[in-house]
Motif scaffolding. Structure first.
Motif, PDB file in Angstrom:
ATOM      1  N   GLY A 145     -34.168 -26.194  19.085  1.00 26.05           N
ATOM      2  CA  GLY A 145     -33.738 -25.062  19.879  1.00 26.05           C
ATOM      3  C   GLY A 145     -33.643 -25.333  21.360  1.00 26.05           C
ATOM      4  N   ARG A 146     -33.662 -26.596  21.766  1.00 30.35           N
ATOM      5  CA  ARG A 146     -33.602 -26.965  23.180  1.00 30.35           C
ATOM      6  C   ARG A 146     -32.613 -28.115  23.354  1.00 30.35           C
ATOM      7  N   VAL A 147     -32.043 -28.218  24.565  1.00 34.29           N
ATOM      8  CA  VAL A 147     -31.176 -29.341  24.917  1.00 34.29           C
ATOM      9  C   VAL A 147     -31.993 -30.304  25.767  1.00 34.29           C
ATOM     10  N   THR A 148     -32.124 -31.532  25.281  1.00 35.54           N
ATOM     11  CA  THR A 148     -32.806 -32.586  26.023  1.00 35.54           C
ATOM     12  C   THR A 148     -31.753 -33.522  26.598  1.00 35.54           C
ATOM     13  N   GLY A 149     -31.723 -33.648  27.906  1.00 36.73           N
ATOM     14  CA  GLY A 149     -30.762 -34.530  28.547  1.00 36.73           C
ATOM     15  C   GLY A 149     -31.284 -35.955  28.599  1.00 36.73           C
ATOM     16  N   ALA A 178     -28.938 -48.548  31.108  1.00 36.10           N
ATOM     17  CA  ALA A 178     -30.337 -48.103  31.108  1.00 36.10           C
ATOM     18  C   ALA A 178     -30.941 -48.116  29.715  1.00 36.10           C
ATOM     19  N   GLY A 179     -30.108 -48.047  28.662  1.00 44.19           N
ATOM     20  CA  GLY A 179     -30.613 -48.024  27.293  1.00 44.19           C
ATOM     21  C   GLY A 179     -30.347 -46.718  26.566  1.00 44.19           C
ATOM     22  N   LYS A 180     -29.514 -45.842  27.127  1.00 43.27           N
ATOM     23  CA  LYS A 180     -29.284 -44.519  26.530  1.00 43.27           C
ATOM     24  C   LYS A 180     -28.648 -44.624  25.145  1.00 43.27           C
ATOM     25  N   THR A 181     -27.563 -45.380  25.037  1.00 46.77           N
ATOM     26  CA  THR A 181     -26.878 -45.497  23.746  1.00 46.77           C
ATOM     27  C   THR A 181     -27.751 -46.223  22.730  1.00 46.77           C
ATOM     28  N   THR A 182     -28.510 -47.204  23.173  1.00 46.20           N
ATOM     29  CA  THR A 182     -29.417 -47.910  22.264  1.00 46.20           C
ATOM     30  C   THR A 182     -30.438 -46.950  21.665  1.00 46.20           C
ATOM     31  N   LEU A 183     -31.018 -46.077  22.486  1.00 46.78           N
ATOM     32  CA  LEU A 183     -31.983 -45.101  21.982  1.00 46.78           C
ATOM     33  C   LEU A 183     -31.335 -44.167  20.971  1.00 46.78           C
ATOM     34  N   ILE A 184     -30.133 -43.688  21.264  1.00 46.16           N
ATOM     35  CA  ILE A 184     -29.447 -42.793  20.340  1.00 46.16           C
ATOM     36  C   ILE A 184     -29.197 -43.477  19.001  1.00 46.16           C
ATOM     37  N   ARG A 185     -28.807 -44.733  19.028  1.00 45.25           N
ATOM     38  CA  ARG A 185     -28.527 -45.453  17.777  1.00 45.25           C
ATOM     39  C   ARG A 185     -29.801 -45.722  16.992  1.00 45.25           C
ATOM     40  N   LEU A 186     -30.910 -45.886  17.674  1.00 45.47           N
ATOM     41  CA  LEU A 186     -32.188 -46.013  16.976  1.00 45.47           C
ATOM     42  C   LEU A 186     -32.547 -44.707  16.270  1.00 45.47           C
ATOM     43  N   LEU A 187     -32.326 -43.593  16.931  1.00 43.22           N
ATOM     44  CA  LEU A 187     -32.635 -42.295  16.344  1.00 43.22           C
ATOM     45  C   LEU A 187     -31.738 -41.990  15.154  1.00 43.22           C
ATOM     46  N   LEU A 189     -28.780 -32.988  16.713  1.00 46.27           N
ATOM     47  CA  LEU A 189     -27.426 -33.350  17.121  1.00 46.27           C
ATOM     48  C   LEU A 189     -27.515 -34.327  18.282  1.00 46.27           C
ATOM     49  N   LEU A 190     -26.958 -35.536  18.090  1.00 48.61           N
ATOM     50  CA  LEU A 190     -26.980 -36.588  19.097  1.00 48.61           C
ATOM     51  C   LEU A 190     -25.588 -36.686  19.730  1.00 48.61           C
ATOM     52  N   ALA A 198     -31.877 -29.061  17.327  1.00 47.71           N
ATOM     53  CA  ALA A 198     -32.311 -29.838  18.491  1.00 47.71           C
ATOM     54  C   ALA A 198     -31.136 -30.681  18.970  1.00 47.71           C
ATOM     55  N   VAL A 199     -30.912 -30.725  20.276  1.00 40.73           N
ATOM     56  CA  VAL A 199     -29.759 -31.434  20.833  1.00 40.73           C
ATOM     57  C   VAL A 199     -30.237 -32.468  21.849  1.00 40.73           C
ATOM     58  N   LEU A 200     -29.778 -33.704  21.692  1.00 39.41           N
ATOM     59  CA  LEU A 200     -29.973 -34.750  22.694  1.00 39.41           C
ATOM     60  C   LEU A 200     -28.613 -35.025  23.303  1.00 39.41           C
ATOM     61  N   TRP A 201     -28.471 -34.732  24.611  1.00 38.83           N
ATOM     62  CA  TRP A 201     -27.183 -34.820  25.305  1.00 38.83           C
ATOM     63  C   TRP A 201     -27.278 -35.915  26.360  1.00 38.83           C
ATOM     64  N   SER A 202     -26.647 -37.059  26.086  1.00 40.48           N
ATOM     65  CA  SER A 202     -26.575 -38.144  27.052  1.00 40.48           C
ATOM     66  C   SER A 202     -25.433 -37.862  28.003  1.00 40.48           C
ATOM     67  N   THR A 203     -25.674 -38.030  29.304  1.00 37.78           N
ATOM     68  CA  THR A 203     -24.635 -37.662  30.262  1.00 37.78           C
ATOM     69  C   THR A 203     -24.705 -38.489  31.529  1.00 37.78           C
ATOM     70  N   ALA A 204     -23.518 -38.695  32.130  1.00 40.44           N
ATOM     71  CA  ALA A 204     -23.432 -39.318  33.446  1.00 40.44           C
ATOM     72  C   ALA A 204     -23.236 -38.266  34.525  1.00 40.44           C
ATOM     73  N   TYR A 205     -23.083 -36.987  34.124  1.00 39.73           N
ATOM     74  CA  TYR A 205     -22.896 -35.880  35.057  1.00 39.73           C
ATOM     75  C   TYR A 205     -24.248 -35.230  35.307  1.00 39.73           C
ATOM     76  N   LEU A 206     -24.752 -35.362  36.517  1.00 41.15           N
ATOM     77  CA  LEU A 206     -26.099 -34.876  36.779  1.00 41.15           C
ATOM     78  C   LEU A 206     -26.156 -33.373  36.952  1.00 41.15           C
ATOM     79  N   ASP A 207     -25.022 -32.718  37.216  1.00 45.17           N
ATOM     80  CA  ASP A 207     -25.038 -31.261  37.182  1.00 45.17           C
ATOM     81  C   ASP A 207     -25.237 -30.773  35.752  1.00 45.17           C
ATOM     82  N   GLU A 208     -24.772 -31.553  34.760  1.00 47.91           N
ATOM     83  CA  GLU A 208     -25.050 -31.233  33.363  1.00 47.91           C
ATOM     84  C   GLU A 208     -26.527 -31.442  33.050  1.00 47.91           C
ATOM     85  N   ALA A 209     -27.092 -32.538  33.525  1.00 50.90           N
ATOM     86  CA  ALA A 209     -28.511 -32.798  33.281  1.00 50.90           C
ATOM     87  C   ALA A 209     -29.372 -31.669  33.830  1.00 50.90           C
ATOM     88  N   GLU A 210     -28.938 -31.092  34.943  1.00 47.62           N
ATOM     89  CA  GLU A 210     -29.694 -30.007  35.563  1.00 47.62           C
ATOM     90  C   GLU A 210     -29.703 -28.759  34.690  1.00 47.62           C
TER      91      GLU A 210
END
Length: 572
Positions: free
Chosen positions: A30-34, A41-50, A157-158, A187-199
């Motif tokens: 029920g939450r979005v984790t950025g 940095a390893g973002k895509t690697t972590l997603i593929r592990l999950l 959802l990745l 549960a949502v894991l949202w990888s992003t290069a847009y920091l306004d999205e991360a906010e």
């Protein structure tokens, strides 16, 4: 159900360092984790592990109560994955892609009709069910990718950078759709290069070089740098020169242009510099402003790489005495019965950065390609550097530098060979060729990578190489087509430092971008929608049009959305 990972370590074969090194975190239902961090940095690697596509060397993963190593088949039923690159089949229609992914995800035949109808309605793609995926706009492609990831109603959802290359309207729609999913407890894991999205995320995991720098709500990281964000306003001098001068000072760790102002982030425990000392003029003032998550992000990474700040470029060739270096008059392009660009007019002055913005499918790419000489207009006039692109396309192209949206160099050739090839393309020979290549190698610090394949370079150095090949022949006009799409803020800062140096030498720049913070670097912006120009002005001019009692300090994205919505309503 919460997904947890502890002390994850993963190393690619032959790599000098681990892609992930002791990474821990969790993704709550029920939450979005950025998931944020610079390139590599390893973002895509972590997603593929999950998702079970890679297996960790060490550490523990629990995904929706399952171990990806032991329960890979059951994991596919509980996890939806939308990869970073468009993973669909462009020659298949929307509905054919859904059928294919339903087969791959073992969706029972009895459930398919209702599932397809639900997803086509949810993404507003029902009208385009018979359209080939390759003919969809960027935003619609992302919606289709999301629909395919949701076929089995996942618990997790990745999303790996789902909004890269997507305009603000489509980005907002993606966020709306994901927000609706949260009501179902996904549960949502949202990888992003847009920091306004991360906010906007409930929590963020900040990675750098495979290690965790921060975990928690973005507001927590932002509060840690309170009092360190300032804005230099009422500048009467050159704002690009002011930014360059500020970034070279030890008390300033980051800075960007925001319309007619310059935003700076200070090192911890230092006083703000005087506006006059920065070259802002007698009317300039330094004011404290609320910090953003982007400020906190850059502070965590140590700020801009000052060693990468370029020296001012040598003077560019002049273009006679004409005021307009780039000019379009009634520029029109039709594809059969469809009008992609409809009587567009604009002029760009020498040494100006001119932005071309618009939603996906608005006609900006068509307009841009005509101005570069890559597409012939149906009617109208396109003039660049004193040459008409219809009458003398070869002469015009010799004065143009072009950097494509996607890395367009030769990945199997070394950096040195790419420089050789493009020197030949631009007709450089003899001493002029050697001097030009030497200048590019020194300016963009390419020496350590000269014998490395271009395709193997880190993204930041790919950008440097692409830009060096575009400016090697000292063009008077530089065309940049979404030059930093998907690039992290550190790399984006470095790229624009090089562009600003070229502009200071008199080069004229036309740029397309979906990144509104990047559009703030422009002197003027043309906004196009449905093939027509709907607004033109400075970034601050456009923001003023979105200002109101309920929104006294609108962003450029606010202005973009308001102007597009108003034009859409007027045409209805």
């Amino acid at each position: 159900m919460t997904t947890r990972f502890e002390n994850l370590t993963f190393r690619f074969r032959g790599a000098p360092s681990a892609a992930l090194d002791g990474v821990s975190g969790q993704i709550a239902a029920g939450r979005v984790t950025g998931l944020v961090g610079p390139d590599g940095a390893g973002k895509t690697t972590l997603i593929r592990l999950l998702d079970g596509l890679l297996l960790a060397e060490s550490g523990r993963i629990e995904v929706c109560g399952l171990d990806p190593r032991r329960d890979s088949r059951r994991l596919r039923e509980r996890v939806g994955y939308m990869p970073q690159r468009f993973g669909l089949y462009e020659d298949l229609t929307v509905i054919e892609n859904l059928r294919l992914y339903a087969d791959l995800r073992d969706l029972p035949t009895a459930e398919r009709r209702a599932t397809f109808d639900r997803l086509l309605g949810f993404t507003d793609l029902a009208r385009f069910a018979s359209r080939r995926a390759g003919a969809l706009s960027g935003g619609m492609k992302q919606k289709l990718g999301l629909a395919c990831a949701l076929l089995r109603r996942p618990r997790l959802l990745l999303l790996d950078e789902p909004s890269v290359g997507v305009d603000p309207v489509s980005r907002r729609e993606l966020w709306r759709m994901v927000g609706d999913l949260l009501d179902d407890g996904i549960a949502v894991l949202w990888s992003t290069a847009y920091l306004d999205e991360a906010e906007r995320c409930d929590d963020v995991i900040l990675l750098n070089a495979g290690r965790v720098l921060f975990v928690g709500p973005p507001a927590t990281a932002t509060r840690e740098i309170a009092g360190r964000s300032i804005q230099v306003r009422h500048i009467t001098g050159n704002r690009r020169d002011l930014l360059d001068k500020a970034l070279r000072r030890p008390e300033v760790i980051d800075g960007v242009i925001q319309g007619d102002s310059v935003r700076l982030v200070l090192a911890e425990g230092v006083a703000a510099p005087d506006a006059a000392d920065l070259g802002g003029g007698t009317k300039a003032r330094v004011e404290s402003v609320p910090p953003r998550f982007e400020d906190a992000f850059m502070a965590r990474l140590g700020g801009v790489h000052k060693s990468a700040l370029p020296a001012r470029a040598a003077a560019a060739p002049t273009v006679g005495n004409t005021e307009a270096v780039v000019e379009a008059r009634d520029l029109t392009k039709r594809f059969g019965q469809f009008t992609a660009t409809d009587r567009v007019n604009f002029t760009i002055r020498s040494g100006e950065v001119f932005g071309l913005l618009g939603p996906n499918g608005a006609g900006k790419s068509t307009t841009f390609r005509m101005m570069c000489g890559l597409l012939r207009p149906t009617s109208g006039m396109a003039r660049v550097a004193g040459r008409d692109l219809l009458e003398a396309p070869g002469a015009a192209r010799r004065r143009i530098g072009y950097m494509a949206q996607k890395f367009s160099l030769y990945g199997d050739l070394s950096v040195r060979r790419n420089l050789d090839f493009f020197a030949g393309v631009y007709g450089l020979s003899g001493r002029r060729r050697r001097d030009a290549q030497a200048e590019m190698i020194e300016t963009f610090e390419l020496t350590p990578h000269l014998d490395r394949k271009a395709g193997d370079l880190p993204l930041g150095f790919k950008q440097r190489l692409a830009l060096s090949c575009a400016v090697m022949h000292r063009p008077s006009v530089l065309f940049l087509d979404e030059p930093t799409s998907g690039v992290d803020p550190q790399t984006r800062r470095e790229f624009w430092a090089h562009i600003n140096a070229r502009v200071a030498a008199g080069v004229t720049v036309m740029v397309t971008t979906h990144f509104m913070e990047e559009a703030e670097y422009c002197d003027r912006i043309l906004l196009v929608h449905r093939g027509r120009a709907i607004a033109v002005g400075t970034p601050d001019d456009l923001k003023a049009r979105a200002r109101g009692a309920d929104r006294p300090d609108p962003t450029l994205e606010d202005a973009f959305l308001d102007l597009v919505a108003a034009e859409t309503a007027a045409a209805a």
